[in-house]
Design an enzyme around this catalytic site. Structure first.
Site, PDB file in Angstrom:
ATOM      1  N   CYS A 123      31.902  40.389  37.269  1.00 20.66           N
ATOM      2  CA  CYS A 123      32.609  41.661  37.112  1.00 20.66           C
ATOM      3  C   CYS A 123      31.655  42.843  37.122  1.00 20.66           C
ATOM      4  CB  CYS A 123      33.382  41.669  35.805  1.00 20.66           C
ATOM      5  SG  CYS A 123      34.078  40.082  35.423  1.00 20.66           S
TER       6      CYS A 123
ATOM      7  N   GLN B  25      35.040  29.578  28.947  1.00 17.84           N
ATOM      8  CA  GLN B  25      33.782  28.914  29.324  1.00 17.84           C
ATOM      9  C   GLN B  25      33.577  27.596  28.577  1.00 17.84           C
ATOM     10  OE1 GLN B  25      31.454  29.725  31.648  1.00 17.84           O
ATOM     11  NE2 GLN B  25      32.582  31.523  32.326  1.00 17.84           N
TER      12      GLN B  25
ATOM     13  N   GLY C 236      42.706  33.172  32.915  1.00 16.22           N
ATOM     14  CA  GLY C 236      42.122  33.557  31.639  1.00 16.22           C
ATOM     15  C   GLY C 236      42.398  35.013  31.281  1.00 16.22           C
TER      16      GLY C 236
ATOM     17  N   SER D  26      41.202  28.907  31.516  1.00 24.33           N
ATOM     18  CA  SER D  26      41.375  29.152  32.946  1.00 24.33           C
ATOM     19  C   SER D  26      40.902  27.957  33.751  1.00 24.33           C
ATOM     20  CB  SER D  26      40.562  30.389  33.346  1.00 24.33           C
ATOM     21  OG  SER D  26      40.647  30.587  34.728  1.00 24.33           O
TER      22      SER D  26
HETATM   23  C1  LIG Z   1      36.276  33.814  33.909  1.00 27.21           C
HETATM   24  C2  LIG Z   1      36.532  34.277  32.540  1.00 27.21           C
HETATM   25  C3  LIG Z   1      37.716  34.949  32.205  1.00 27.21           C
HETATM   26  C4  LIG Z   1      38.747  35.317  33.229  1.00 27.21           C
HETATM   27  O1  LIG Z   1      39.449  34.219  33.720  1.00 27.21           O
HETATM   28  P1  LIG Z   1      40.279  34.384  35.086  1.00 27.21           P
HETATM   29  O2  LIG Z   1      41.026  33.111  35.205  1.00 27.21           O
HETATM   30  O3  LIG Z   1      39.262  34.570  36.166  1.00 27.21           O
HETATM   31  O4  LIG Z   1      41.163  35.555  34.909  1.00 27.21           O
HETATM   32  C5  LIG Z   1      37.913  35.325  30.887  1.00 27.21           C
HETATM   33  N1  LIG Z   1      37.005  35.054  29.946  1.00 27.21           N
HETATM   34  C6  LIG Z   1      35.857  34.403  30.220  1.00 27.21           C
HETATM   35  C7  LIG Z   1      34.898  34.113  29.129  1.00 27.21           C
HETATM   36  C8  LIG Z   1      35.582  34.010  31.527  1.00 27.21           C
HETATM   37  O5  LIG Z   1      34.445  33.388  31.802  1.00 27.21           O
END
Ligand SMILES: *Cc1c(COP(=O)(O)O)cnc(C)c1O
Length: 395
Positions: free
Chosen positions: A323, A178, A69, A198
């Site tokens: 994070c 999400q 993501g 993702s």
């Molecule tokens: C988890 C998440 C990401 C990041 O995705 P990754 O695959 O972990 O880099 C970006 N945006 C949202 C809303 C997320 O929940």
């Protein structure tokens, strides 16, 4: 053990594991190689691309595989910025509560001369389409609003925002990490130009995702090298990850409606139970939220201590996003919906999946109630509140 941190990452489904294992042992060729085993990998890869495209209402040529993501978010924003710069449009519309993959990229773009309008997300954690319309200017090159928030689970009026962007001729990107696999998402119906996703948020593997970019949008490369992904994302394709992602998404979407009914029932049970704790509040709109998301603030406690004590009781949850944990700053999402620092510190996010039971939910309610009461027992803030030296913010 109750795993209630599915917004941070999910457990891989059996189907996703099976797809990955069989890809690793059987489809090991390089999709760019011309001999049989390479072509077998190419075919499997393109089949996965087609399946994913079908699910979101896209053409396979509009799907670009990425490492997840964050990469998809970065590439979408960089591409729109590059296009904007060429036509003298250096203004972007976004919100105050985006994921850091968006916010940090926007901050970098601001340093490079772009101007960003961060829309208010109001007390209920929802952007108003009319405020998006009002923020768009002649020199806007992009609107980026997340589909559903990763901390408080609120679902945004994406279709309405997309329609406004289309009417005004501005590119519209949404971080749907999400949302996809949890609620219906369709790039046609929702008027979306670019979308990030993702795999590990829908029971697929970590380290793989995709960017959807509507035909005609010229993407900029983040990674230079070979001509993979129509020349827009170099590097030998992560074939096992991609096949596994497709399997996970197909399964998630096939179970989506049933899961949503079940999960929103458990979610509401949790919300009602936790509202029984004095001086607590639900964060984000009660109705327009993801079926599996519960996010609370409890006055007079520290979220970190709450999490550690819940872990001792076998409950794995989070205080917000993965994070921000480890930093002492309160969540930017909770601040964006107007929670003050003291209250934002005492937050708890439970993000559940279909493995949960009603009994688990009741155990969570009991455990959170006990731990909150225990922590308040030696909290100086709570003592001041009780002594009337400070006013309660939550009732
Ligand atoms: C988890 C998440 C990401 C990041 O995705 P990754 O695959 O972990 O880099 C970006 N945006 C949202 C809303 C997320 O929940």
């Amino acid at each position: 053990m109750i795993y209630a941190d599915n917004a941070a990452t999910t457990k891989m489904s059996e189907a996703a594991i099976q797809a990955m294992v069989s890809a690793m042992s059987e489809v090991y060729g390089n999709p760019s190689s011309l001999y049989g085993i390479g072509q077998k990998a190419r075919e499997a890869l393109e089949k996965a691309r087609g399946e994913i495209a079908d699910i979101i209402g896209a053409d396979p040529k509009e799907i670009y595989f990425t490492s997840g993501g964050s990469e998809a978010d970065n590439q979408a924003l960089r591409s729109a910025a590059e296009l904007g710069k060429k036509s003298g449009k250096m203004h972007i519309v976004s919100t105050a509560f985006e994921h850091h993959a968006i916010l940090h990229t926007l901050q970098k773009l601001e340093k490079e001369g772009f101007e960003v309008s961060y829309l208010d997300v109001h007390e209920n954690g929802i952007v108003l389409p009319e405020e998006v319309a009002a923020a768009i200017r002649e020199d806007s090159c992009l609107v980026t609003v997340m589909y559903a928030n990763n901390e408080i689970g609120t679902i945004q009026p994406i279709r309405e925002i997309g329609a406004i962007c289309r009417e005004r001729g501005v590119l519209f990107h949404t971080d749907a990490v999400q949302a996809l696999g949890h609620i219906p998402v369709n790039v046609e119906d929702d008027n979306i130009d670019m979308l990030s996703s993702s795999a590990h948020k829908f029971h697929g593997p970590k380290g793989v995702g995709f960017l959807y970019a509507r035909k005609g949008i010229r993407l900029s490369n983040l990674i230079e090298g070979g001509a993979q992904e129509r020349g827009k994302r170099a590097g030998t394709e992560n074939v096992p990850g991609i096949l596994s992602m497709a399997a996970a998404l197909k399964e998630a979407v096939s179970k989506m409606d049933a899961n949503a009914v079940f999960l929103s029932g458990i979610r509401d049970r949790l919300i009602d139970g936790l509202l029984g704790i004095p001086h607590s509040a639900l964060n984000g709109d009660r109705v327009k939220r993801l079926p599996g998301n519960v996010n609370f603030c409890f006055e007079g406690i520290e979220g970190e201590s709450l999490l550690l004590l819940l872990d001792d009781k076998g409950i794995q949850a989070s205080s917000g996003s993965a994070c921000t944990s480890g930093s002492l700053d309160p969540s930017h999402v909770l601040l964006a919906i107007g929670r003050v620092h003291d209250v934002a510190h005492g937050s708890l996010r439970l993000s559940i999946d279909e493995g949960i039971t009603e009994a688990d939910a009741d155990y969570i309610i009991r455990s959170v109630s006990e731990v909150v009461e225990y922590l308040r027992g030696f909290s100086p803030i709570w003592r001041d509140l009780m002594a009337g030296k400070k006013d309660f913010i939550l009732f």
